[in-house]
Design an enzyme around this catalytic site. Structure first.
Site, PDB file in Angstrom:
ATOM      1  N   CYS A   8       0.863  -1.180   0.000  1.00 55.89           N
ATOM      2  CA  CYS A   8       0.000   0.000   0.000  1.00 55.89           C
ATOM      3  C   CYS A   8       0.900   1.230   0.000  1.00 55.89           C
ATOM      4  O   CYS A   8       1.640   1.457   0.965  1.00 55.89           O
ATOM      5  CB  CYS A   8      -0.917   0.005   1.220  1.00 55.89           C
ATOM      6  N   ASN A  50       1.065  -5.186  -6.384  1.00 55.04           N
ATOM      7  CA  ASN A  50      -0.338  -5.586  -6.275  1.00 55.04           C
ATOM      8  C   ASN A  50      -1.025  -5.209  -7.592  1.00 55.04           C
ATOM      9  O   ASN A  50      -0.513  -4.400  -8.369  1.00 55.04           O
ATOM     10  CB  ASN A  50      -1.022  -4.949  -5.060  1.00 55.04           C
ATOM     11  N   ARG A  89      -9.766  -3.243  -4.061  1.00 57.22           N
ATOM     12  CA  ARG A  89     -10.262  -4.583  -3.750  1.00 57.22           C
ATOM     13  C   ARG A  89     -10.273  -4.770  -2.231  1.00 57.22           C
ATOM     14  O   ARG A  89      -9.360  -4.381  -1.520  1.00 57.22           O
ATOM     15  CB  ARG A  89      -9.375  -5.652  -4.406  1.00 57.22           C
ATOM     16  N   CYS A 108      -5.048   6.129  -3.133  1.00 58.84           N
ATOM     17  CA  CYS A 108      -4.369   4.839  -3.218  1.00 58.84           C
ATOM     18  C   CYS A 108      -2.988   5.100  -3.800  1.00 58.84           C
ATOM     19  O   CYS A 108      -2.879   5.577  -4.935  1.00 58.84           O
ATOM     20  CB  CYS A 108      -5.154   3.857  -4.093  1.00 58.84           C
TER      21      CYS A 108
END
Length: 322
Positions: free
Chosen positions: A89, A179, A240, A248
């Site tokens: 993240c 990711n 998700r 993000c």
């Protein structure tokens, strides 16, 4: 009932509950139920995710990072709001860095990059002014080269957004930032404001591990105060396991990389970025990405990506776990 010490923080309003397990004495196992309770915005503390500070040696993925970088003492154990484990993240890692600094576990020295472990592998962090700059590792376009050369390998249908040519879906490009991301371009800020992310977008083909979906609107390029060409993107994101979030970090990187690639394909620069080179020199390598929670900066150096932005710790306390 079990009391749990916590800290709350955010990076461009992408918010997290932070837990200190640096000495291995966290009183509870970080189960899906515990994460969901902490992240619940009505019954718990409220967050887009939960981050645990733990020594890399205590986590399997962390031990793998230590094999290549013995200095990566600390590991970011990150969970989505639904309890699912996430690899990385970009906003969370900056908040993680601010938390390490507050705990006295790391001292950031100007010009020195601090290595940390994540499930996406080694990451580095340095502090520049009040912002943190994160080495996000290498990016890739995971689709076959012929699809990447066309600029799309999937389609995305978003509620509130009409498709093109009679279809409900629009073409999109997959970007791997440790990711998965799927980026779809929109024509205007009005289109961006009108989409409905309360329902998950429909992505085809369905990614095996799910995906974050970024809806993006490219903006005009600017010249920064050092005379460098800088791109501009405005985006919204559906993560998700979470839903729409205010920001993000890995998604901002994916958005900039997708628009940069499309610009190259459109002939803005000479040559084609086929996922193996850095793109044409006249296409910006630096990008400002506006999200609902603020602005971050994305920089591309060869195959590596760097993300800069703020990290704010806003509260600390104890919570009683049911």
């Amino acid at each position: 009932m079990t009391s749990l010490d916590f800290t709350k923080g955010h990076g461009t309003q992408n918010d997290f509950v932070l837990l200190d397990d640096s000495d291995g004495t966290l009183p509870v196992k970080l189960s899906d139920d515990v994460v969901r309770f902490l992240a619940d915005r009505r019954a718990g503390l409220g967050a887009d995710g939960v981050i645990r500070v733990v020594r890399s040696i205590e986590v399997e993925e962390g031990r793998r990072v230590l094999e290549s970088e013995p200095g990566a003492t600390w590991f970011m154990d990150y969970r989505n709001a639904d309890g699912s484990i996430a690899q990385m993240c970009g906003n969370g890692v900056r908040v993680f860095a601010a938390y390490l600094e507050q705990l006295g576990l790391v001292t950031f020295v100007p010009g020195v990059r601090v290595p940390i472990g994540t499930r996406a592998g080694l990451r580095t962090i340095e502090k520049i002014g009040e912002w943190f700059r994160v080495g996000m590792g290498e990016y890739s376009f995971p689709a076959p080269a012929e699809q990447v050369a066309l600029g799309a390998d999937s389609s995305v249908a978003i509620r509130g957004l009409s498709g093109i040519g009679g279809s409900d879906a629009r073409p999109a490009l997959s970007v791997d930032m440790g990711n998965p991301h799927t980026v779809v371009a929109l024509a205007s800020l009005e289109d961006l404001a009108g989409i409905d992310f309360t329902a998950p977008p429909a992505v085809e083909p369905v990614p095996p591990h799910g995906t974050n979906v970024e809806a993006v609107v490219p903006g005009p390029q600017i010249i920064d105060d050092r005379g460098h060409l800088t791109g501009h993107v405005t985006m919204r994101v559906h993560e998700r396991g979470v839903g729409e979030t205010r920001s993000c970090g890995t998604g901002a990187c994916a958005a900039a990389l997708a628009v940069r690639h499309w610009m190259t394909l459109a002939g803005v620069g000479a040559g084609v970025d086929d996922g193996r080179d850095a793109g044409a020199s006249s296409v910006p390598d630096a990008w400002l990405v506006d999200v609902p929670g603020g602005t971050v900066k994305v920089e591309v150096e060869g195959r590596n990506v760097y993300l800069s932005g703020p990290a704010v710790l806003v509260a600390a306390g104890q919570v009683e776990l049911p």
